[in-house]
Design an enzyme around this catalytic site. Structure first.
Site, PDB file in Angstrom:
ATOM      1  N   LYS A  52       1.046  -1.252  -0.056  1.00  0.00           N
ATOM      2  CA  LYS A  52      -0.044  -0.106  -0.052  1.00  0.00           C
ATOM      3  C   LYS A  52       0.845   1.264  -0.039  1.00  0.00           C
ATOM      4  O   LYS A  52       0.737   2.214  -0.772  1.00  0.00           O
ATOM      5  CB  LYS A  52      -0.810   0.220   1.231  1.00  0.00           C
ATOM      6  CG  LYS A  52      -2.119  -1.101   0.888  1.00  0.00           C
ATOM      7  CD  LYS A  52      -2.686  -1.268   2.374  1.00  0.00           C
ATOM      8  CE  LYS A  52      -3.918  -2.500   2.273  1.00  0.00           C
ATOM      9  NZ  LYS A  52      -4.471  -3.016   2.973  1.00  0.00           N
ATOM     10  N   GLN A  96      -4.761  -1.672   9.376  1.00  0.00           N
ATOM     11  CA  GLN A  96      -4.517  -2.773   8.816  1.00  0.00           C
ATOM     12  C   GLN A  96      -5.115  -4.088   9.927  1.00  0.00           C
ATOM     13  O   GLN A  96      -4.936  -4.110  11.068  1.00  0.00           O
ATOM     14  CB  GLN A  96      -2.939  -3.307   8.689  1.00  0.00           C
ATOM     15  CG  GLN A  96      -2.757  -4.500   7.747  1.00  0.00           C
ATOM     16  CD  GLN A  96      -3.469  -4.572   6.358  1.00  0.00           C
ATOM     17  OE1 GLN A  96      -3.215  -3.551   5.711  1.00  0.00           O
ATOM     18  NE2 GLN A  96      -4.088  -5.595   5.963  1.00  0.00           N
ATOM     19  N   ASP A 119     -11.268   2.815   3.943  1.00  0.00           N
ATOM     20  CA  ASP A 119     -11.364   1.297   3.711  1.00  0.00           C
ATOM     21  C   ASP A 119     -12.901   1.084   3.656  1.00  0.00           C
ATOM     22  O   ASP A 119     -13.326   0.138   3.390  1.00  0.00           O
ATOM     23  CB  ASP A 119     -11.004   0.543   4.807  1.00  0.00           C
ATOM     24  CG  ASP A 119      -9.730  -0.357   4.590  1.00  0.00           C
ATOM     25  OD1 ASP A 119      -9.715  -0.711   3.575  1.00  0.00           O
ATOM     26  OD2 ASP A 119      -9.123  -0.729   5.718  1.00  0.00           O
TER      27      ASP A 119
END
Ligand code: NAD
Length: 295
Positions: A52, A96, A119
């Site tokens: 990422k 994460q 997200d």
């Protein structure tokens, strides 16, 4: 059979984003900024986070990687999120997953400012998705839609079988595919661990999205001729003959399903790369929304 190549499709998205970032910088503004938090050092999470950050750099975004120890108390993570929520220079925040056991994931998801929730896991954004409102679409389903668009896969009127009902993949995927828009309008059957006759249902699928996390679960005898197969699964399977001691397997037995399909994503090199493309698009959107607010 068309190979739905995540490298090619994600590169096309990234090139577009790169151009947009160049224009932003030329106009004298700062680039979008993504903050990524990793707690502990889970091997798979480390790989995802590194990718990422690298992708942000490639297209000209700023990224900040925040590492927290696996043993931290929940409050330390919540404080960090609060700090990032209040930081005007940060557009997107990503924590994460999975998190260590002492930290409640839902609490963390709900702590992120919905305006920075790239997200798309916050209940506010999930609710907007259900109602067809503008929102951050969770990166993996978003990436799959971008893939379908790139390869001009017709979805309208098709029967889509989604295997898996997680908030991250299966459920938002089923909502997107059933939505009334250019990449939706499917009739969707969502399957899960209590579904009976999964094989019979899969055999009706014009499109199958496999997101259950069981390596090579979908076999050729579960798939009808000409189906479009989207393999979301990523599982590390031990293999002493592999350099790293494991291989990445998808949820579909690629070699036997590919010849029957009209289009299929490989693993690796398929949905995983598109997930990053979805995340980057969300980050740019978060930036734009916020810049409009301050202008
Ligand atoms: P999850 O464990 O949260 O959900 C799995 C779902 O599969 C559940 O809803 C469960 O009911 C269903 N399921 C389990 N066994 C089943 C069975 N035998 N028949 C039918 N349904 C069954 O997993 P998740 O977070 O949604 O992830 C699914 C897979 O996708 C994992 O392999 C994960 O690593 C992978 N993943 C990949 C990406 C990517 O970028 N490619 C992103 C997220 C997740």
């Amino acid at each position: 059979m068309i190979l739905l190549d995540g490298k090619i499709a994600s590169l096309s998205v990234k090139n577009e984003l790169k151009e947009e970032v160049s224009k932003i910088i030329l106009s004298g503004k700062r680039p979008p900024h993504l903050a990524v938090i990793i707690v502990g050092n889970n091997g798979a999470s480390e790989t995802y986070v590194a990718s990422k950050v690298k992708n942000c750099e490639e297209i000209g975004f700023t990224s900040t990687l925040i590492r927290l120890d696996a043993t931290i108390e929940e409050v330390v993570l919540l404080d960090k999120i609060n700090e990032l929520n209040n930081n005007k220079g940060i557009d997107g925040i990503l924590v994460q997953l999975p998190l260590p056991k002492q930290i409640k994931e839902q609490k963390v998801i709900e702590a992120i400012d919905p305006a920075k929730d790239v997200d798309g896991f916050h209940p506010v954004n999930a609710g907007k998705l259900v109602q067809g409102l503008s929102t951050f679409i969770p990166a993996t389903p978003y990436g799959i839609m971008l893939m379908l668009q790139y390869y001009q896969i017709e979805t309208k009127g098709k029967h889509a079988i989604v295997i898996g009902r997680s908030n991250i993949v299966g459920r938002p995927m089923s909502i997107l595919l059933s939505s009334n828009n250019s990449y939706g309008n499917c009739t969707v059957t969502i399957c899960h661990s209590h579904t009976k006759n999964l094989k019979e249902l899969c055999l009706q699928g014009d499109i199958i999205v496999a997101a259950l996390g069981k390596p090579e679960f979908v076999k050729a005898d579960m798939v009808k001729e000409g189906a479009v197969i989207i393999d979301v699964g990523i599982t590390r399977v031990e293999d002493a003959s592999a350099k790293k001691g494991f291989r990445i397997k998808g949820d579909v037995t690629f070699d036997e399903v590919a010849p029957k399909s009209s289009a299929i994503t490989p693993v690796p090199g398929g949905v995983g790369l598109m997930t990053i493309a979805g995340l980057l698009k969300n980050t740019l959107q978060a930036y734009r929304n916020r810049m409009l607010d301050v202008e």
